[in-house]
Design an enzyme around this catalytic site. Structure first.
Site, PDB file in Angstrom:
ATOM      1  N   GLU A  80     -13.678  15.203   2.301  1.00 62.68           N
ATOM      2  CA  GLU A  80     -12.782  15.349   3.448  1.00 62.68           C
ATOM      3  C   GLU A  80     -13.495  16.190   4.496  1.00 62.68           C
ATOM      4  OE1 GLU A  80      -9.017  16.941   2.160  1.00 62.68           O
ATOM      5  OE2 GLU A  80      -8.553  15.194   0.948  1.00 62.68           O
TER       6      GLU A  80
ATOM      7  N   HIS B 195      -5.212  14.174   5.329  1.00 53.45           N
ATOM      8  CA  HIS B 195      -4.659  15.267   4.514  1.00 53.45           C
ATOM      9  C   HIS B 195      -3.604  16.072   5.289  1.00 53.45           C
ATOM     10  CE1 HIS B 195      -5.688  17.990   0.839  1.00 53.45           C
ATOM     11  NE2 HIS B 195      -4.399  18.048   1.148  1.00 53.45           N
TER      12      HIS B 195
ATOM     13  N   ARG C  77      -5.044  14.968  -4.850  1.00 53.43           N
ATOM     14  CA  ARG C  77      -6.417  15.345  -4.504  1.00 53.43           C
ATOM     15  C   ARG C  77      -7.288  14.103  -4.608  1.00 53.43           C
ATOM     16  NH1 ARG C  77      -4.477  19.047  -2.471  1.00 53.43           N
ATOM     17  NH2 ARG C  77      -4.867  21.288  -2.716  1.00 53.43           N
TER      18      ARG C  77
END
Length: 256
Positions: free
Chosen positions: A202, A221, A173
């Site tokens: 993000e 991601h 993360r």
């Protein structure tokens, strides 16, 4: 008030308001295990991309930077005979180590909330402090969960202890890393390179300072993004939800 069940298409659950969910007695389904292999593969790909400077090299081909052969041009760092430090030797951390071992890694170090001798035995991995992991690792791979204890863990102090030739990879993360400190470490040559599949926020703004660096590879991601894995995750998420609504045990329920 009518909400009974939440099903998340992820192994991470830091995006959920767990205290409130627990208070209201809402059940939560998630999708662990099924994305382990895909995320581990991506972690290795990101590590190799960063340490062997693949995006930078590919750009040189396109821009005309590839001219005559030069002995030290586009040189990076190899895994053979290296020390790899893994932060969080859970399912994904173990799967990463399993894939890196055949590259000829000499030694594995790991850190986390406590030793995991059974998991570590397969790789002969040694449980060490975060400080020692930073100081001795040629490659650092972060695969831990985001918790209050791990938030901002990889900071100025951490990067200052790493070798100038070391490579940092994060597929856990974004908030585990202090991005300003990482930028400084990369820009000042304190560490060699970094590979990130996760950032804060993000998506990362296109004018973010990290994106201006040649020695930082950033992906959007995509750790679990294989067709097979996402399909399996979707089915599991649906089955978790249906079981929750029927009042039955979920295939994978988060114990709150």
């Amino acid at each position: 008030p009518d909400l009974k069940v939440i099903s998340t298409l992820s192994v991470g659950f830091d995006h959920l308001a767990l205290d409130e969910i627990k208070k209201r007695g809402i059940r939560v389904g998630y999708t662990p295990d099924v994305l382990t292999d895909a995320t581990a593969e991506l972690s290795v790909a990101l590590l190799l991309s960063a340490c062997r400077r693949l995006p930078e090299a590919a750009e040189q081909v396109k821009s005309g930077g590839w001219t005559t052969w030069k002995p030290l041009w586009m040189c990076g760092y190899g895994l053979s005979d290296s020390t790899v430090g893994i932060i969080g030797l859970g399912r994904i951390g173990q799967a990463v180590a399993r894939r890196l071992k055949p590259f000829g890694v000499r030694k594995f170090l790991y850190t986390g909330s406590g030793p995991k001798p059974e998991s570590a035995a397969e790789f002969g991995a040694e449980f060490v402090s975060l400080t020692r992991l930073a100081e001795e690792s040629d490659f650092v791979v972060v695969t831990c969960a985001l918790t209050p204890a791990t938030q901002g863990m990889c900071n100025k102090d951490f990067f200052s202890r790493m070798k100038k030739t070391s490579v940092f990879v994060n597929t856990s993360r974004g908030a585990v890393v202090n991005q300003e400190d990482l930028y400084d470490a990369l820009a000042n040559g304190q560490i060699a390179a970094a590979g990130l599949d996760v950032t804060t926020p993000e998506p990362l703004p296109t004018d973010h300072p990290l994106l201006s660096l040649k020695n930082c590879v950033i992906l959007p991601h995509i750790g679990s993004a294989t067709y097979a894995t996402r399909s399996t995750m979707a089915v599991l998420a649906a089955n978790n939800l249906l079981a929750g609504l029927r009042g039955e045990p979920m295939p994978h329920e988060l114990k709150l």
